[in-house]
Design a protein around this motif. Structure first.
Motif, mmCIF file in Angstrom:
data_model
loop_
_atom_site.group_PDB
_atom_site.id
_atom_site.type_symbol
_atom_site.label_atom_id
_atom_site.label_comp_id
_atom_site.label_asym_id
_atom_site.label_seq_id
_atom_site.Cartn_x
_atom_site.Cartn_y
_atom_site.Cartn_z
ATOM 1 N N TRP A 1 0.839 -1.199 0.000
ATOM 2 C CA TRP A 1 0.000 0.000 0.000
ATOM 3 C C TRP A 1 0.869 1.241 0.000
ATOM 4 N N GLN A 2 0.354 2.323 -0.608
ATOM 5 C CA GLN A 2 1.040 3.609 -0.622
ATOM 6 C C GLN A 2 0.028 4.737 -0.399
ATOM 7 N N LYS A 3 0.544 5.896 0.036
ATOM 8 C CA LYS A 3 -0.285 7.102 0.184
ATOM 9 C C LYS A 3 0.395 8.229 -0.573
ATOM 10 N N LYS A 4 -0.418 9.024 -1.266
ATOM 11 C CA LYS A 4 0.128 10.155 -2.018
ATOM 12 C C LYS A 4 0.595 11.232 -1.052
ATOM 13 N N GLY A 5 1.830 11.678 -1.246
ATOM 14 C CA GLY A 5 2.412 12.699 -0.390
ATOM 15 C C GLY A 5 2.058 14.105 -0.851
ATOM 16 N N SER A 6 2.526 15.073 -0.113
ATOM 17 C CA SER A 6 2.199 16.471 -0.394
ATOM 18 C C SER A 6 2.825 16.976 -1.698
ATOM 19 N N TYR A 7 3.825 16.283 -2.210
ATOM 20 C CA TYR A 7 4.450 16.677 -3.472
ATOM 21 C C TYR A 7 3.921 15.876 -4.661
ATOM 22 N N GLY A 8 2.867 15.083 -4.432
ATOM 23 C CA GLY A 8 2.253 14.311 -5.512
ATOM 24 C C GLY A 8 2.884 12.961 -5.765
ATOM 25 N N ASP A 9 3.865 12.603 -4.965
ATOM 26 C CA ASP A 9 4.507 11.301 -5.110
ATOM 27 C C ASP A 9 3.891 10.328 -4.115
ATOM 28 N N PHE A 10 3.892 9.060 -4.453
ATOM 29 C CA PHE A 10 3.345 8.050 -3.554
ATOM 30 C C PHE A 10 4.450 7.509 -2.657
#
Length: 91
Positions: free
Chosen positions: A23-32
């Motif tokens: 699983w991943q979550k999108k970060g504040s810079y648009g990267d997962f």
């Protein structure tokens, strides 16, 4: 808000060459960014084929965002995204 949120993914059982699921979550810079299912925030999450589960404990505003499951099947990487949002309700 403050409750547990969970999402279950269903992976086609005909895909016999799955090597890794995560699983991943999108970060504040648009990267997962990868999610550690051992982190207390995600305890209860599973990455087992064919029905991995993402659990977000004590879901709050900062947990809102885009999450994705990544399926690595040796020669191909696939993913699906889901948007989780806080909904405030009354009793």
């Amino acid at each position: 808000m403050g409750e547990m949120a969970s999402v279950t993914a269903i992976i086609d059982p005909r895909i016999s060459s799955v090597s890794k699921v995560y699983w991943q979550k999108k970060g504040s810079y648009g990267d997962f960014q990868p999610i550690s299912i051992n982190d207390g925030k995600y305890v209860g999450s599973k990455t087992e084929f064919p029905s991995p589960i993402l659990v977000v404990n004590f879901f709050c505003q900062k947990d809102e965002g885009e999450y994705r499951i990544v399926i690595d099947s040796y020669n191909k990487v696939s993913y699906r995204c889901i948007q989780l949002t806080v909904i405030q309700g009354g009793k």
